[in-house]
Enzyme design. Structure first.
Site, mmCIF file in Angstrom:
data_model
loop_
_atom_site.group_PDB
_atom_site.id
_atom_site.type_symbol
_atom_site.label_atom_id
_atom_site.label_comp_id
_atom_site.label_asym_id
_atom_site.label_seq_id
_atom_site.Cartn_x
_atom_site.Cartn_y
_atom_site.Cartn_z
ATOM 1 N N ASP A 17 0.844 -1.194 0.000
ATOM 2 C CA ASP A 17 0.000 0.000 0.000
ATOM 3 C C ASP A 17 0.882 1.248 0.000
ATOM 4 O O ASP A 17 2.037 1.198 0.437
ATOM 5 C CB ASP A 17 -0.875 0.048 1.262
ATOM 6 C CG ASP A 17 -1.836 -1.118 1.332
ATOM 7 O OD1 ASP A 17 -2.156 -1.690 0.276
ATOM 8 O OD2 ASP A 17 -2.254 -1.446 2.460
HETATM 9 N N1 URA Z 1 -1.112 -5.911 3.995
HETATM 10 C C1 URA Z 1 -1.615 -4.664 4.014
HETATM 11 O O1 URA Z 1 -2.637 -4.407 4.629
HETATM 12 N N2 URA Z 1 -0.958 -3.703 3.321
HETATM 13 C C2 URA Z 1 0.201 -3.923 2.648
HETATM 14 O O2 URA Z 1 0.764 -2.999 2.054
HETATM 15 C C3 URA Z 1 0.713 -5.227 2.648
HETATM 16 C C4 URA Z 1 0.045 -6.209 3.328
#
Ligand code: URA
Length: 241
Positions: A107
């Site tokens: 993310d």
């Molecule tokens: N899980 C999440 O919630 N975000 C990420 O970026 C990676 C794994």
């Protein structure tokens, strides 16, 4: 040396995108071979003698494969390019010689380990859901997490109507009113870590990936990158079944 391969594999071997994405581009009519648009996924390319273009640009197989590890800072997107002018993980590597793309996604606000390469084959098998590559994260979660909540997460919680696979969890330490937890998953569903903790009543304040496929982030600083060693590349390939 000339080699024959399906057009989607050709595009992914060139480091353009995954095989699945390549199929979409072909079906959308974005790809031409020797001047003719092709939409047939069964088209076979002679790597030496055919000229393949994507949106008019000649696409060639690069003989040299490169593999980087980056410590992604928050605010950077894990994509090869951005429609909205956002900074990408590829911009941070700054290697203009190769067409790099990230293996999987983090993310925008997640930090930590992400691999970038122009090796489409490696990307294909590492990101395939059946591959179940282990990834570890350090999550700072709101409040004090209990051992029964950790147990629930280990056994699996329901997300989108499907139970998450068994996971490893360990409370690293309490940090004031919050908890720092290590979580290791073999799945990669969208926002999985954040949604799992939300299921047991703890929102994730910060999230950092520390390990992927047996490779550790180590002391690489945020925003910094380095080439993988031969040993590390071998380690990733050894995981191929
Ligand atoms: N899980 C999440 O919630 N975000 C990420 O970026 C990676 C794994």
């Amino acid at each position: 040396m000339s080699e024959k391969m399906r057009i989607n594999r050709y595009l992914s071997s060139c480091g353009v995108c995954s095989r699945r994405k390549a199929e979409n581009l072909i079906l959308l009519g974005e790809v031409s071979v020797n001047g003719k648009r092709v939409k047939d996924l069964a088209t076979v390319i002679d790597t030496e003698n055919d000229e393949v273009r994507l949106r008019g640009k000649v696409i060639k197989i690069e003989d040299t494969k490169v593999y980087y590890m980056l410590n992604k800072p928050s605010g950077v997107i894990s994509a090869a390019s951005s429609k909205y002018g956002e900074k990408t993980v590829v911009d941070l590597i700054g290697d203009k010689k190769y067409r790099l793309f990230p293996v999987g996604r983090l993310d925008k606000d997640t930090t930590g380990l992400i691999i970038l390469t122009n090796d489409g084959d490696l990307t294909n098998f590492l990101t395939h859901p059946s591959f179940e590559m282990e990834k570890s994260y350090e999550a700072l979660v709101k409040g004090h997490i209990t051992s029964s909540e950790l147990d629930k997460l280990k056994k699996g919680v329901m997300l989108d109507g499907k139970k998450t696979a068994r996971a490893k969890l360990r409370l690293i330490k309490k940090k004031g009113n919050n908890s720092l937890v290590e979580i290791t998953l073999t799945e990669g569903r969208k926002r999985q870590v954040k949604r799992m903790f939300e299921r047991v009543g703890h929102s994730v304040l910060t999230l950092k990936r520390t390990m992927e496929g047996g490779l550790n982030l180590g002391d690489l600083k945020e925003g910094e990158s380095r080439l993988l060693s031969k040993k590390e590349i071998k380690k990733l390939y050894e995981k191929r079944r």
